[in-house]
Motif scaffolding. Structure first.
Motif, PDB file in Angstrom:
ATOM      1  N   LYS A  64       5.092  59.888  15.538  1.00 31.78           N
ATOM      2  CA  LYS A  64       5.465  58.515  15.051  1.00 31.78           C
ATOM      3  C   LYS A  64       6.749  58.058  14.973  1.00 31.78           C
ATOM      4  O   LYS A  64       7.669  59.010  14.224  1.00 31.78           O
ATOM      5  N   GLU A  66       9.889  55.390  13.779  1.00 32.00           N
ATOM      6  CA  GLU A  66       9.604  54.455  12.832  1.00 32.00           C
ATOM      7  C   GLU A  66      10.943  54.240  12.314  1.00 32.00           C
ATOM      8  O   GLU A  66      12.337  54.666  12.418  1.00 32.00           O
ATOM      9  N   GLU A  68      14.098  52.043  10.151  1.00 29.76           N
ATOM     10  CA  GLU A  68      14.386  51.538   8.952  1.00 29.76           C
ATOM     11  C   GLU A  68      15.328  50.846   8.840  1.00 29.76           C
ATOM     12  O   GLU A  68      15.888  50.320   7.456  1.00 29.76           O
ATOM     13  N   ILE A 110      10.401  48.989  19.050  1.00 30.78           N
ATOM     14  CA  ILE A 110      10.290  49.281  17.886  1.00 30.78           C
ATOM     15  C   ILE A 110      10.629  48.207  16.921  1.00 30.78           C
ATOM     16  O   ILE A 110      11.961  48.507  17.015  1.00 30.78           O
ATOM     17  N   GLU A 115       6.678  50.702  12.316  1.00 31.57           N
ATOM     18  CA  GLU A 115       6.523  51.834  12.750  1.00 31.57           C
ATOM     19  C   GLU A 115       5.496  51.844  14.090  1.00 31.57           C
ATOM     20  O   GLU A 115       4.496  50.947  14.177  1.00 31.57           O
ATOM     21  N   TYR A 117       2.691  54.358  16.441  1.00 36.51           N
ATOM     22  CA  TYR A 117       1.637  55.482  16.514  1.00 36.51           C
ATOM     23  C   TYR A 117       1.961  55.665  18.022  1.00 36.51           C
ATOM     24  O   TYR A 117       0.943  55.351  18.614  1.00 36.51           O
TER      25      TYR A 117
END
Length: 173
Positions: A64, A66, A68, A110, A115, A117
């Motif tokens: 995964k 992510e 931010e 991204i 996020e 996967y």
């Protein structure tokens, strides 16, 4: 080339059906599987690959990712992989009722505050021309190269086909 991708797709589907027919209902808490990495505003959670049978020439990596940050980033490449001749970032998707796999030549986007996967039958890291068998429990080093965040060394943990990261991940509140 078409035959090559057909073989890969058959390999992925045959191992997926093998996984579902041999699913383990036991639950083990494995601290090592909770290994996460962070670079800048990018967090990489639980990278893994499935162990392979002897003689296998391909494998795939999953995790995964992510973001931010308030701006998108791109996983541009994966490097420093000593166990495979070639590494590509791939996407699998249905087109005209046929599952197709293709490399993402411009990388994996991204989006900001989101996020992605990487999982079987979806986005994944493709290890092509394996130089050794992927052995259960062993870790395999690679470097993820992001456009904005930079590069980070990670380890893909070789797991069995019954591994599901969501089921093995526990958040404590």
């Amino acid at each position: 080339m078409k035959k090559f991708f057909t073989i890969i797709i058959l390999l992925l589907f045959s191992t997926s059906s093998f996984a579902s027919s041999h699913h383990s209902h036991g639950h083990k808490k494995n601290k090592e599987m909770d290994r996460d990495y962070k670079i800048g505003k990018i967090e990489i959670e639980k990278p893994y690959t499935f162990f392979t049978p002897n003689g296998a020439k391909v494998s795939a990596g999953y995790m995964k990712i992510e973001n931010e940050s308030n701006k998108q980033d791109i996983l541009q490449s994966v490097s420093n992989v000593s166990f495979a001749e070639k590494v590509e970032i791939h996407e699998m998707k249905m087109e005209n009722q046929v599952m197709k796999m293709r490399p993402l030549k411009k990388g994996l986007i991204i989006k900001a505050d989101s996020e992605v996967y990487l999982k079987p039958s979806g986005y994944h890291i493709m290890f092509i021309g394996l130089k050794e068998q992927i052995s259960k429990g062993k870790e395999y080093k690679a470097t993820l190269n992001f456009k904005n965040a930079g590069s980070v060394d990670i380890f893909f943990k070789a797991v069995g086909r019954n591994y599901h990261p969501d089921k093995n991940h526990h958040k404590h509140h």
